[in-house]
Design an enzyme around this catalytic site. Structure first.
Site, PDB file in Angstrom:
ATOM      1  N   HIS A 218       0.818  -1.218   0.000  1.00 63.58           N
ATOM      2  CA  HIS A 218       0.000   0.000   0.000  1.00 63.58           C
ATOM      3  C   HIS A 218       0.854   1.270   0.000  1.00 63.58           C
ATOM      4  O   HIS A 218       0.327   2.375   0.114  1.00 63.58           O
ATOM      5  CB  HIS A 218      -0.921  -0.034   1.233  1.00 63.58           C
ATOM      6  CG  HIS A 218      -2.071   0.908   1.168  1.00 63.58           C
ATOM      7  ND1 HIS A 218      -2.291   1.895   2.108  1.00 63.58           N
ATOM      8  CD2 HIS A 218      -3.079   1.037   0.281  1.00 63.58           C
ATOM      9  CE1 HIS A 218      -3.374   2.574   1.811  1.00 63.58           C
ATOM     10  NE2 HIS A 218      -3.877   2.079   0.701  1.00 63.58           N
ATOM     11  N   LYS A 220       3.290   4.392  -1.248  1.00 61.36           N
ATOM     12  CA  LYS A 220       3.405   5.298  -2.394  1.00 61.36           C
ATOM     13  C   LYS A 220       4.725   6.042  -2.236  1.00 61.36           C
ATOM     14  O   LYS A 220       4.868   6.903  -1.358  1.00 61.36           O
ATOM     15  CB  LYS A 220       2.258   6.305  -2.444  1.00 61.36           C
ATOM     16  CG  LYS A 220       0.882   5.691  -2.714  1.00 61.36           C
ATOM     17  CD  LYS A 220       0.142   5.358  -1.461  1.00 61.36           C
ATOM     18  CE  LYS A 220      -1.251   4.834  -1.769  1.00 61.36           C
ATOM     19  NZ  LYS A 220      -1.896   4.278  -0.561  1.00 61.36           N
ATOM     20  N   ASP A 225      17.079  10.004  -8.316  1.00 62.42           N
ATOM     21  CA  ASP A 225      18.529  10.225  -8.185  1.00 62.42           C
ATOM     22  C   ASP A 225      19.006  10.202  -6.734  1.00 62.42           C
ATOM     23  O   ASP A 225      20.104  10.686  -6.431  1.00 62.42           O
ATOM     24  CB  ASP A 225      18.929  11.566  -8.818  1.00 62.42           C
ATOM     25  CG  ASP A 225      18.988  11.494 -10.342  1.00 62.42           C
ATOM     26  OD1 ASP A 225      18.997  10.367 -10.872  1.00 62.42           O
ATOM     27  OD2 ASP A 225      19.006  12.560 -10.976  1.00 62.42           O
ATOM     28  N   HIS A 398      -8.860  11.357   0.951  1.00 64.73           N
ATOM     29  CA  HIS A 398      -8.002  10.180   1.032  1.00 64.73           C
ATOM     30  C   HIS A 398      -6.705  10.478   1.787  1.00 64.73           C
ATOM     31  O   HIS A 398      -5.891   9.576   2.008  1.00 64.73           O
ATOM     32  CB  HIS A 398      -7.689   9.705  -0.396  1.00 64.73           C
ATOM     33  CG  HIS A 398      -7.120   8.339  -0.492  1.00 64.73           C
ATOM     34  ND1 HIS A 398      -5.888   8.084  -1.060  1.00 64.73           N
ATOM     35  CD2 HIS A 398      -7.594   7.131  -0.098  1.00 64.73           C
ATOM     36  CE1 HIS A 398      -5.639   6.796  -1.012  1.00 64.73           C
ATOM     37  NE2 HIS A 398      -6.654   6.187  -0.435  1.00 64.73           N
ATOM     38  N   LYS A 400      -4.094  10.871   4.612  1.00 60.33           N
ATOM     39  CA  LYS A 400      -3.899  10.228   5.908  1.00 60.33           C
ATOM     40  C   LYS A 400      -2.917  11.097   6.705  1.00 60.33           C
ATOM     41  O   LYS A 400      -1.731  11.150   6.392  1.00 60.33           O
ATOM     42  CB  LYS A 400      -3.329   8.814   5.761  1.00 60.33           C
ATOM     43  CG  LYS A 400      -4.185   7.882   4.860  1.00 60.33           C
ATOM     44  CD  LYS A 400      -3.655   7.851   3.455  1.00 60.33           C
ATOM     45  CE  LYS A 400      -4.182   6.746   2.566  1.00 60.33           C
ATOM     46  NZ  LYS A 400      -5.458   6.222   2.643  1.00 60.33           N
ATOM     47  N   ASP A 405      -0.852  18.788  18.646  1.00 64.96           N
ATOM     48  CA  ASP A 405      -0.580  20.140  19.163  1.00 64.96           C
ATOM     49  C   ASP A 405       0.045  21.041  18.102  1.00 64.96           C
ATOM     50  O   ASP A 405       0.759  22.002  18.439  1.00 64.96           O
ATOM     51  CB  ASP A 405       0.328  20.077  20.396  1.00 64.96           C
ATOM     52  CG  ASP A 405      -0.325  19.324  21.551  1.00 64.96           C
ATOM     53  OD1 ASP A 405      -1.569  19.236  21.575  1.00 64.96           O
ATOM     54  OD2 ASP A 405       0.414  18.807  22.409  1.00 64.96           O
TER      55      ASP A 405
END
Length: 480
Positions: A218, A220, A225, A398, A400, A405
């Site tokens: 899952h 991404k 380089d 979507h 996350k 604080d």
């Protein structure tokens, strides 16, 4: 078949699988959910348990991971001392989190990073394209979903141009999440141009008896380089061309562009996943200039947190709990899928009792009916305790993210549900930087502007049928 034999087989299935489930010593909620299923539907429950009840990754993968740990231990030892964040540079709330992750993973927080938060998908994809067009040595990309159409196709064209210039281009995508892409003519074209495209965690009718099929990649990650990296919630998709018939609107995501020493940690994570899937020589891959130490260019301290079934399976869950308990005044969370386990629910409820203002921002519509009902089954307890729950109406939110604080930020691919905690391979950035925390908090507050607050009085007026569906879905929450 005689009735007595049917009764005997029925009893053997229930007793045998009950003993197996109990002896696995998993969280009580997960154990009880499986026992309910096995007692209610013995044959179907037994088959489901055989397929997805235990986290089998396959002997070959386990062996490769064991071999890799030696190389990664050596890599960690070679990190320059000035790249490692010192506790004296962190605020008091950050130090326990940093030490928790160092103890669990051995990965230190790296200092001197510059983070650019990006919340417009088109801008993010254009930035990735521009960085690929400047690539000289390597372009590494890892996604759960790669979907054809729109600007996403232009990323492929940029990869082809990079390969033509002599850059080494590698693409790692989940076999199920990107199944359509892997069958496309575009993948054949990429491979014909010299770009390596690999399907992670492949599935098949024979493989299903040896490896659990719903354990998915899952993450991404983009690394260019060894100098620039991206991670966050965005799959390699153009939302204008993705799941347009799902009835949830366009997906709303955020990514962070990273420069500095933290790029090396994401580069190492990509190589780990690549070697586990391909079996290629890690020493040769490390020489492709994707693991060089990038110079310090900013002020952000960043700790990269990989998680997944296996030795790191509880790390993100522990980090989430520690972060909630660290909050003094405010906790803001955004997630598309919210199915907390008992410990996470208790942490949120206790935060409100300590006087922490807790806000959870969820999409009004999601692409899973069962998860939607399970999620809403927690609303009454949270609202009664004083948690503010608001539903985003501008599409499927979507992103996350968690801010503590306004000073500590957790940002990456992890949803607040059991699948992300224990079943999927994920990555989170734990960022100890007030400036980035403020920027992420500002983004969360912008999401909150396009929302509708969930009202406890309105919730209490819902039908008995709705309550029943929610509470039933909640029973299976640990399995979602």
């Amino acid at each position: 078949m005689p009735n007595s034999l049917i009764v005997f087989i029925h009893a053997v299935i229930i007793i045998g699988f009950t003993i197996r489930v109990i002896m696995m010593r998993r969280p009580v909620g997960v154990t009880l959910a499986w026992l309910i299923l096995i007692f209610a539907l013995p044959l179907a429950g037994a088959i489901m348990y055989l397929l997805v009840g235990e986290r089998h990754l396959g002997r070959q993968r386990v062996a490769r991971e064991a071999a890799l740990r030696v190389h990664y231990g050596q890599w960690l030892q070679k990190l320059p001392r000035n790249a490692v964040a010192d506790c004296s540079s962190l605020n008091r709330k950050s130090v326990p989190l940093k030490r928790l992750l160092e103890g669990a993973l051995g990965i230190p927080a790296l200092a001197g990073n510059r983070l650019h938060l990006m919340d417009v998908t088109e801008t993010t994809l254009r930035s990735i394209i521009a960085d690929i067009d400047r690539a000289k040595h390597t372009c590494h990309m890892e996604f759960y979903i790669w979907n054809e159409g729109g600007t996403a196709d232009e990323v492929c064209e940029a990869m082809i141009r990079a390969a033509k210039r002599g850059a080494i281009c590698r693409v790692l995508v989940d076999a199920i999440g990107s199944s359509g892409f892997l069958k496309s003519n575009l993948v054949r074209r990429l491979r014909n141009k010299g770009i390596e495209v690999v399907a992670a965690l492949p599935v098949g009718p024979v493989r299903m008896f040896f490896v659990r099929l719903d354990l998915r990649l899952h993450r991404k990650i983009v690394v260019i380089d060894g100098e620039i990296a991206y991670t966050g919630s965005l799959n390699l998709v153009d939302p204008r061309y993705f799941k347009q018939t799902a009835g949830v609107g366009q997906w709303v995501d955020a990514m962070v562009r990273i420069e500095g020493p933290a790029v090396q940690a994401l580069g190492a994570l990509f190589l780990w996943d690549w070697v586990v899937e391909t079996g290629q020589d890690i020493k040769a891959l490390m020489e492709t200039r994707n693991l060089k130490t990038a110079p310090q260019v900013g002020s952000a301290n960043v700790q990269t947190v990989p998680s997944g079934p296996g030795s790191t399976s509880d790390t993100t869950h522990q980090l989430l709990l520690a972060s909630i308990y660290a909050a003094h005044s405010e906790l803001i969370m955004t997630t598309p899928y919210f199915v907390p386990d008992e410990s996470l629910l208790t942490a949120l409820l206790s935060a409100t009792k300590r006087g922490v203002n807790v806000t959870i921002i969820l999409p009004e519509k999601i692409d899973s009916l069962l998860v939607r009902y399970a999620c809403r089954s927690y609303f009454d307890d949270l609202l009664t305790a004083g948690v503010r729950i608001i539903c985003f109406q501008g599409g499927l939110l979507h992103t996350k993210s968690i801010t503590v604080d306004g000073e500590i930020a957790l940002f990456g691919t992890v949803n607040l549900d059991p699948r992300s905690f224990w079943l999927d391979f994920e990555v989170t950035l734990s960022v100890y930087d007030p400036d980035f925390g403020a920027r992420l908090r500002a983004l969360q507050l912008r999401y909150a502007e396009d929302t509708q607050s969930v009202d406890l009085q309105s919730r209490q007026k819902r039908s008995a049928r709705e309550r029943f569906f929610e509470n039933t879905a909640r029973l299976f929450g640990p399995l979602l």
